[in-house]
Design a protein around this motif. Structure first.
Motif, PDB file in Angstrom:
ATOM      1  N   GLU A   1     -19.451  69.797  43.682  1.00 16.26           N
ATOM      2  CA  GLU A   1     -20.847  69.212  43.338  1.00 16.26           C
ATOM      3  C   GLU A   1     -21.805  70.359  43.595  1.00 16.26           C
ATOM      4  O   GLU A   1     -22.097  70.842  44.529  1.00 16.26           O
TER       5      GLU A   1
ATOM      6  N   PRO B   1     -28.242  68.640  42.843  1.00 15.02           N
ATOM      7  CA  PRO B   1     -28.811  68.314  41.700  1.00 15.02           C
ATOM      8  C   PRO B   1     -30.444  68.261  42.214  1.00 15.02           C
ATOM      9  O   PRO B   1     -31.217  68.447  41.291  1.00 15.02           O
TER      10      PRO B   1
ATOM     11  N   ASP C   1     -21.770  58.444  33.692  1.00 14.75           N
ATOM     12  CA  ASP C   1     -22.961  59.198  34.061  1.00 14.75           C
ATOM     13  C   ASP C   1     -24.393  58.690  33.501  1.00 14.75           C
ATOM     14  O   ASP C   1     -24.247  58.286  32.165  1.00 14.75           O
TER      15      ASP C   1
ATOM     16  N   SER D   1     -12.985  62.743  33.471  1.00 10.80           N
ATOM     17  CA  SER D   1     -14.609  62.745  33.926  1.00 10.80           C
ATOM     18  C   SER D   1     -15.566  62.711  32.819  1.00 10.80           C
ATOM     19  O   SER D   1     -15.177  63.449  31.988  1.00 10.80           O
TER      20      SER D   1
ATOM     21  N   ARG E   1     -19.551  64.187  32.512  1.00  8.38           N
ATOM     22  CA  ARG E   1     -21.026  64.512  33.069  1.00  8.38           C
ATOM     23  C   ARG E   1     -22.163  64.949  32.106  1.00  8.38           C
ATOM     24  O   ARG E   1     -21.482  66.189  31.249  1.00  8.38           O
TER      25      ARG E   1
ATOM     26  N   LYS F   1     -27.721  68.726  33.188  1.00  8.21           N
ATOM     27  CA  LYS F   1     -29.072  68.262  33.722  1.00  8.21           C
ATOM     28  C   LYS F   1     -30.074  69.056  33.141  1.00  8.21           C
ATOM     29  O   LYS F   1     -31.194  68.664  33.319  1.00  8.21           O
TER      30      LYS F   1
ATOM     31  N   SER G   1     -19.234  69.330  37.377  1.00 11.72           N
ATOM     32  CA  SER G   1     -20.653  69.349  37.833  1.00 11.72           C
ATOM     33  C   SER G   1     -21.331  70.194  36.927  1.00 11.72           C
ATOM     34  O   SER G   1     -21.017  71.348  36.581  1.00 11.72           O
ATOM     35  N   TRP G   2     -22.487  69.938  36.840  1.00 12.67           N
ATOM     36  CA  TRP G   2     -23.432  70.845  35.830  1.00 12.67           C
ATOM     37  C   TRP G   2     -24.547  71.511  37.111  1.00 12.67           C
ATOM     38  O   TRP G   2     -25.039  70.855  38.068  1.00 12.67           O
TER      39      TRP G   2
ATOM     40  N   CYS H   1     -21.591  74.629  33.698  1.00 10.28           N
ATOM     41  CA  CYS H   1     -20.754  73.677  34.453  1.00 10.28           C
ATOM     42  C   CYS H   1     -19.603  74.342  35.261  1.00 10.28           C
ATOM     43  O   CYS H   1     -19.254  75.385  34.835  1.00 10.28           O
TER      44      CYS H   1
END
Length: 327
Positions: free
Chosen positions: A24, A27, A216, A257, A259, A262, A304-305, A312
């Protein structure tokens, strides 16, 4: 036919000591010159800082430095960053929460040096599938489990609320712009939004595909929710309809997953199941009929981004793989 040039090796690869199950990016803005990233496996959590040439021209490719490693009694299943983590505070504050294979949560607090504390939170009777900090101050934590509950805890481990679910809770998400709402995705295809003040469900979305394995809430567009269900990715546009606006088959052998990027509300990534031949990373753009990037490494887990770049990361066997997209 899909264009062949969408299949790509990772832009950057970092070697790790062990299997990576979860990864992760932080964020939140932590005041550090690079990004903070947490990753974990069988009984460890590592916190690292990483900088990329795309954000700092003095860097050649990627600059990656492990800042601290924590012993973790059990397998790491999920990691959530606290908004309280600050590298530029005096003393600096590192705080994150993990969900572990022993059905507990652990809140780690550290000054990155010798002051380290771990609060174990016990209460779920099934595996915990996701965890998130759900207040602007970082005081509250929400977790969802196979035991058909979402529970809200304070930092001392006291349970302050519980939502009964109709099936296992797979994902839980909190949005800084909608600070009093919580999104919970259930395995049997329902995503519900709860008001944290009244503790009531206020809106629900339905997937025509099941099971939902991951969902998400889009950071850049609070009306957008995405998920993977069965083999498909699924997108809702609230409050238009409780049924999806868009869905497409993405992974031949079940998707794992989902995501959102962001930094771009049209960009999202999905992964397939670890251990399958086609358990790859796919990056999608809502304006394009096919994935815009297919990660050619066989990914294991975690997705995760980066906070500001269209980049990512996924975990692999003793590796972290980073993919940068041009979009």
């Amino acid at each position: 036919m899909m264009k062949q040039d969408t299949s790509r090796n990772a832009t950057y690869t970092v070697d790790c000591e062990d299997f990576v199950y979860v990864v992760e990016f932080n964020p939140f803005d932590s005041g550090s010159p690079g990004s903070l990233i947490a990753y974990g496996g069988n009984n460890y959590i590592a916190i690292a800082s990483c900088r990329f040439q795309e954000e700092d021209t003095s860097v050649n490719g990627i600059e990656f430095k492990v800042l601290k490693t924590f012993h973790h009694e059990s397998r790491v299943d999920a990691i959530a960053w606290s908004p309280e983590t600050r590298c530029d505070a005096l003393p600096p504050v590192l705080r994150f929460c993990t969900a572990a294979g022993d059905k507990t949560l652990r809140v780690f607090t550290s000054d990155f040096h010798d002051q380290n504390k771990c609060q174990v939170i016990d209460g779920h009777s099934g595996y915990i599938n996701d965890v998130v900090f759900c207040s602007c101050e970082g005081n509250d934590i929400a977790s969802v489990s196979d035991d058909h509950t979402c529970r809200i805890w304070d930092l001392g481990g006291k349970q302050i609320a519980m939502f009964m679910l109709q099936s296992p809770g797979m994902s839980v998400a909190w949005h800084p712009e909608e600070a009093f709402k919580l999104m919970i995705a259930e395995k049997t295809g329902t995503i519900r939004f709860y008001d944290l003040t009244t503790q009531q469900a206020i809106l629900s979305l339905e997937s025509l595909q099941v099971p939902i394995m991951s969902a998400d809430w889009c950071l850049k567009n609070t009306f957008r929710v995405g998920a993977v269900a069965g083999n498909d990715w699924v997108i809702w546009e609230m409050p238009r309809s409780s049924y999806p606006q868009d869905n497409k088959p993405s992974h031949a052998d079940r998707a794992r997953s989902f995501r959102w990027s962001k930094c771009n509300d049209n960009l999202f990534a999905t992964t397939g199941y670890p251990g399958k031949m086609n358990s790859q990373l796919l990056i999608h753009h809502l304006g394009h009929p096919h994935p815009i990037l297919i990660g050619s490494a066989s990914v294991r887990s975690g997705l995760s981004w980066h906070r500001t770049l269209p980049l990512c990361v996924v975990g692999g066997y003793r590796k972290l793989y980073f993919w940068l997209t041009e979009m």
